[in-house]
Design a protein around this motif. Structure first.
Motif, PDB file in Angstrom:
ATOM      1  N   MET A   1       0.851  -1.194   0.000  1.00 36.17           N
ATOM      2  CA  MET A   1       0.000   0.000   0.000  1.00 36.17           C
ATOM      3  C   MET A   1       0.881   1.235   0.000  1.00 36.17           C
ATOM      4  SD  MET A   1      -2.805   1.257   2.836  1.00 36.17           S
ATOM      5  CE  MET A   1      -3.879  -0.129   2.487  1.00 36.17           C
ATOM      6  N   SER A   2       0.523   2.222  -0.821  1.00 34.20           N
ATOM      7  CA  SER A   2       1.289   3.462  -0.880  1.00 34.20           C
ATOM      8  C   SER A   2       0.345   4.652  -0.798  1.00 34.20           C
ATOM      9  CB  SER A   2       2.127   3.523  -2.156  1.00 34.20           C
ATOM     10  OG  SER A   2       1.299   3.595  -3.292  1.00 34.20           O
ATOM     11  N   PHE A   3       0.894   5.776  -0.377  1.00 28.87           N
ATOM     12  CA  PHE A   3       0.143   7.023  -0.275  1.00 28.87           C
ATOM     13  C   PHE A   3       0.873   8.090  -1.054  1.00 28.87           C
ATOM     14  CE2 PHE A   3      -0.273   4.648   3.732  1.00 28.87           C
ATOM     15  CZ  PHE A   3      -1.633   4.383   3.700  1.00 28.87           C
ATOM     16  N   SER A   4       0.161   9.135  -1.417  1.00 32.67           N
ATOM     17  CA  SER A   4       0.758  10.254  -2.140  1.00 32.67           C
ATOM     18  C   SER A   4       1.135  11.351  -1.149  1.00 32.67           C
ATOM     19  CB  SER A   4      -0.221  10.802  -3.174  1.00 32.67           C
ATOM     20  OG  SER A   4       0.354  11.913  -3.840  1.00 32.67           O
ATOM     21  N   LEU A   5       2.352  11.835  -1.282  1.00 32.17           N
ATOM     22  CA  LEU A   5       2.861  12.897  -0.417  1.00 32.17           C
ATOM     23  C   LEU A   5       3.363  14.031  -1.288  1.00 32.17           C
ATOM     24  CD1 LEU A   5       3.890  14.035   2.351  1.00 32.17           C
ATOM     25  CD2 LEU A   5       6.015  12.775   1.913  1.00 32.17           C
ATOM     26  N   LYS A   6       2.939  15.245  -1.011  1.00 32.62           N
ATOM     27  CA  LYS A   6       3.329  16.389  -1.827  1.00 32.62           C
ATOM     28  C   LYS A   6       4.415  17.204  -1.131  1.00 32.62           C
ATOM     29  CE  LYS A   6       1.543  20.492  -4.201  1.00 32.62           C
ATOM     30  NZ  LYS A   6       0.339  21.329  -4.460  1.00 32.62           N
ATOM     31  N   PHE A   7       5.519  17.436  -1.860  1.00 35.28           N
ATOM     32  CA  PHE A   7       6.559  18.349  -1.407  1.00 35.28           C
ATOM     33  C   PHE A   7       6.309  19.703  -2.073  1.00 35.28           C
ATOM     34  CE2 PHE A   7       8.717  14.590   0.034  1.00 35.28           C
ATOM     35  CZ  PHE A   7       9.566  15.029   1.044  1.00 35.28           C
ATOM     36  N   LYS A   8       6.007  20.720  -1.280  1.00 35.94           N
ATOM     37  CA  LYS A   8       5.687  22.030  -1.817  1.00 35.94           C
ATOM     38  C   LYS A   8       6.842  22.564  -2.661  1.00 35.94           C
ATOM     39  CE  LYS A   8       4.284  26.721  -0.593  1.00 35.94           C
ATOM     40  NZ  LYS A   8       3.988  27.674   0.499  1.00 35.94           N
ATOM     41  N   ILE A  13       5.112  12.601  -4.439  1.00 35.43           N
ATOM     42  CA  ILE A  13       5.844  11.335  -4.524  1.00 35.43           C
ATOM     43  C   ILE A  13       5.026  10.226  -3.860  1.00 35.43           C
ATOM     44  CG2 ILE A  13       8.066  12.534  -4.460  1.00 35.43           C
ATOM     45  CD1 ILE A  13       8.352  11.476  -1.547  1.00 35.43           C
ATOM     46  N   PRO A  14       5.241   8.972  -4.267  1.00 35.23           N
ATOM     47  CA  PRO A  14       4.584   7.851  -3.574  1.00 35.23           C
ATOM     48  C   PRO A  14       5.378   7.475  -2.325  1.00 35.23           C
ATOM     49  CG  PRO A  14       5.848   7.034  -5.429  1.00 35.23           C
ATOM     50  CD  PRO A  14       5.973   8.530  -5.474  1.00 35.23           C
ATOM     51  N   VAL A  15       4.667   7.125  -1.265  1.00 30.19           N
ATOM     52  CA  VAL A  15       5.315   6.691  -0.026  1.00 30.19           C
ATOM     53  C   VAL A  15       4.730   5.346   0.376  1.00 30.19           C
ATOM     54  CG1 VAL A  15       5.860   7.269   2.366  1.00 30.19           C
ATOM     55  CG2 VAL A  15       5.508   9.103   0.694  1.00 30.19           C
ATOM     56  N   GLU A  16       5.562   4.330   0.430  1.00 29.94           N
ATOM     57  CA  GLU A  16       5.107   3.020   0.876  1.00 29.94           C
ATOM     58  C   GLU A  16       4.895   3.042   2.395  1.00 29.94           C
ATOM     59  OE1 GLU A  16       4.364   0.627  -1.191  1.00 29.94           O
ATOM     60  OE2 GLU A  16       5.078   1.766  -2.944  1.00 29.94           O
ATOM     61  N   LYS A  17       4.042   2.151   2.852  1.00 32.16           N
ATOM     62  CA  LYS A  17       3.685   2.141   4.267  1.00 32.16           C
ATOM     63  C   LYS A  17       4.890   1.958   5.170  1.00 32.16           C
ATOM     64  CE  LYS A  17       0.463  -0.031   7.526  1.00 32.16           C
ATOM     65  NZ  LYS A  17      -0.597  -1.044   7.705  1.00 32.16           N
ATOM     66  N   GLU A  18       5.854   1.135   4.735  1.00 35.85           N
ATOM     67  CA  GLU A  18       7.013   0.848   5.577  1.00 35.85           C
ATOM     68  C   GLU A  18       8.128   1.890   5.428  1.00 35.85           C
ATOM     69  OE1 GLU A  18       7.661  -1.165   1.635  1.00 35.85           O
ATOM     70  OE2 GLU A  18       6.001  -0.910   3.054  1.00 35.85           O
ATOM     71  N   GLN A  19       7.978   2.822   4.496  1.00 40.89           N
ATOM     72  CA  GLN A  19       9.003   3.836   4.266  1.00 40.89           C
ATOM     73  C   GLN A  19       8.811   5.054   5.163  1.00 40.89           C
ATOM     74  OE1 GLN A  19       8.531   4.537  -0.024  1.00 40.89           O
ATOM     75  NE2 GLN A  19      10.660   3.910  -0.289  1.00 40.89           N
ATOM     76  N   THR A  20       9.940   5.631   5.597  1.00 40.29           N
ATOM     77  CA  THR A  20       9.862   6.950   6.209  1.00 40.29           C
ATOM     78  C   THR A  20       9.761   7.979   5.087  1.00 40.29           C
ATOM     79  OG1 THR A  20      12.258   7.290   6.181  1.00 40.29           O
ATOM     80  CG2 THR A  20      11.305   6.208   8.140  1.00 40.29           C
ATOM     81  N   ILE A  21       9.394   9.192   5.445  1.00 41.59           N
ATOM     82  CA  ILE A  21       9.330  10.257   4.439  1.00 41.59           C
ATOM     83  C   ILE A  21      10.703  10.485   3.824  1.00 41.59           C
ATOM     84  CG2 ILE A  21       8.969  12.742   4.136  1.00 41.59           C
ATOM     85  CD1 ILE A  21       6.663  12.570   6.075  1.00 41.59           C
ATOM     86  N   LEU A  22      11.743  10.385   4.627  1.00 40.12           N
ATOM     87  CA  LEU A  22      13.104  10.568   4.099  1.00 40.12           C
ATOM     88  C   LEU A  22      13.429   9.496   3.071  1.00 40.12           C
ATOM     89  CD1 LEU A  22      15.908  11.914   4.115  1.00 40.12           C
ATOM     90  CD2 LEU A  22      16.516  10.395   6.013  1.00 40.12           C
ATOM     91  N   GLN A  23      13.168   8.253   3.394  1.00 43.90           N
ATOM     92  CA  GLN A  23      13.457   7.163   2.455  1.00 43.90           C
ATOM     93  C   GLN A  23      12.687   7.342   1.155  1.00 43.90           C
ATOM     94  OE1 GLN A  23      12.317   3.950   5.026  1.00 43.90           O
ATOM     95  NE2 GLN A  23      14.410   3.559   5.732  1.00 43.90           N
ATOM     96  N   ALA A  24      11.431   7.748   1.261  1.00 46.80           N
ATOM     97  CA  ALA A  24      10.612   7.930   0.062  1.00 46.80           C
ATOM     98  C   ALA A  24      11.102   9.098  -0.772  1.00 46.80           C
ATOM     99  CB  ALA A  24       9.157   8.146   0.469  1.00 46.80           C
TER     100      ALA A  24
END
Length: 327
Positions: A1-8, A13-24
């Motif tokens: 499962m992944s979520f969408s994260l926006k960097f202003k 970017i996509p972020v997997e559940k097990e990833q930290t924001i830094l890793q993603a």
């Protein structure tokens, strides 16, 4: 499962559940600064959460500690400690420039002291020539440089023999550390042995060369302390970039400067003295109120009084219960 994260100002970017924001962010090609290697030991990967802070994992223990120290508001998070739980989060990197982009490539961080820095417990060694100015005023420049090279060679040879590392030189003194490749007890032993070797080698040098040819005698002051410091490489293109910084470094420097008032050429903090396997004889002890330092420091005097002075030195060499005085 992944979520969408926006960097202003950058991209989503996509972020997997097990990833930290830094890793993603690193995986997505964002040059996200992370000086400690993403271990929650610095603040360089911090982000400002613009929307959706309730959609992130709670702060970790490392984050809480840093937040308490730095007084960060609730919307400032460490990217290396934070996971995304839902869509709808927007963040902004707070440290971003071209230099940062050159330090880290493809998210790979060198795990060496030289690249990212490291906390270490070291023995800190300061030494300074005590009566160099009179010699400087009364001799030719060539002779001054020649003898200073010889003296610094004495310092260097002893420090290297006991596995120390010279960090900096300034005029007629230098600063070294022991313990980069050993435990702290061995490091303090090595620092003291190096100091005693310097005193003995300098005595021989004075008797066989300086006094016969220049009618002069050099003396030194040595200060040794031990503590937790930060070791790293400043990386500014010089031939020697290793630096060691921290509160204990200032204490060691002050102990070296205190040798004059204490009338003893080798002063070691009581903390370091207690780490020695076979502590040398101490002529006395005292508590120093060092300028700029809130707490007093107990010291041991393990050297000798300076030539031509009494053991008392204005009453500051203590043989009974320790007093307190300001240096």
């Amino acid at each position: 499962m992944s979520f969408s994260l926006k960097f202003k100002g950058e991209k989503a970017i996509p972020v997997e559940k097990e990833q930290t924001i830094l890793q993603a962010s690193l995986a997505a090609g964002i040059p996200h600064y992370h000086a400690c290697g993403g271990k929650g030991q610095c603040t360089t990967c911090r982000i400002m959460v613009l929307t959706g802070k309730e959609k992130l994992t709670p702060p970790t223990g490392n984050e809480q500690v840093i937040r308490n120290i730095k007084k960060f508001p609730a919307n400032i998070r460490l990217a290396c400690q934070t996971h995304v739980l839902e869509d709808g989060v927007e963040v902004q990197r707070l440290i971003r420039d071209e230099t940062d982009r050159l330090i880290f490539v493809d998210g790979n961080v060198a795990d060496t002291i030289g690249e990212i820095g490291e906390r270490r417990k070291l023995a800190l060694f300061f030494i300074d020539v005590r009566n160099f100015t009179p010699f400087l005023e009364n001799n030719l420049p060539f002779d001054v440089i020649h003898l200073m090279r010889r003296i610094l060679s004495i310092f260097k040879n002893a420090i290297v023999q006991y596995n120390g590392e010279i960090i900096d030189t300034a005029g007629d003194g230098l600063y070294a550390v022991f313990g980069l490749d050993s435990k702290i007890r061995e490091a303090v032993d090595s620092a003291v042995l190096a100091g005693f070797k310097i005193l003995e080698d300098l005595r021989i040098y004075n008797n066989t060369y300086v006094r016969p040819y220049f009618n002069h005698t050099f003396e030194v002051g040595i200060g040794v302390h031990a503590g937790n410091v930060v070791v790293g490489n400043v990386g500014i293109g010089l031939s020697h970039n290793l630096t060691v910084m921290g509160y204990p470094v200032n204490i060691a420097a002050r102990l070296q400067a205190a040798t004059k008032e204490l009338n003893n050429n080798f002063v070691i903090s009581a903390l370091a003295y207690r780490l020695l396997k076979k502590p040398p004889y101490s002529l006395g002890c005292g508590h120093l109120n060092l300028r700029g330092v809130s707490s007093t420091y107990e010291v041991q005097l393990i050297g000798h009084p300076y030539l031509g002075t009494s053991n008392a030195s204005s009453g500051k060499l203590l043989s009974g219960p320790p007093d307190q005085f300001l240096l």
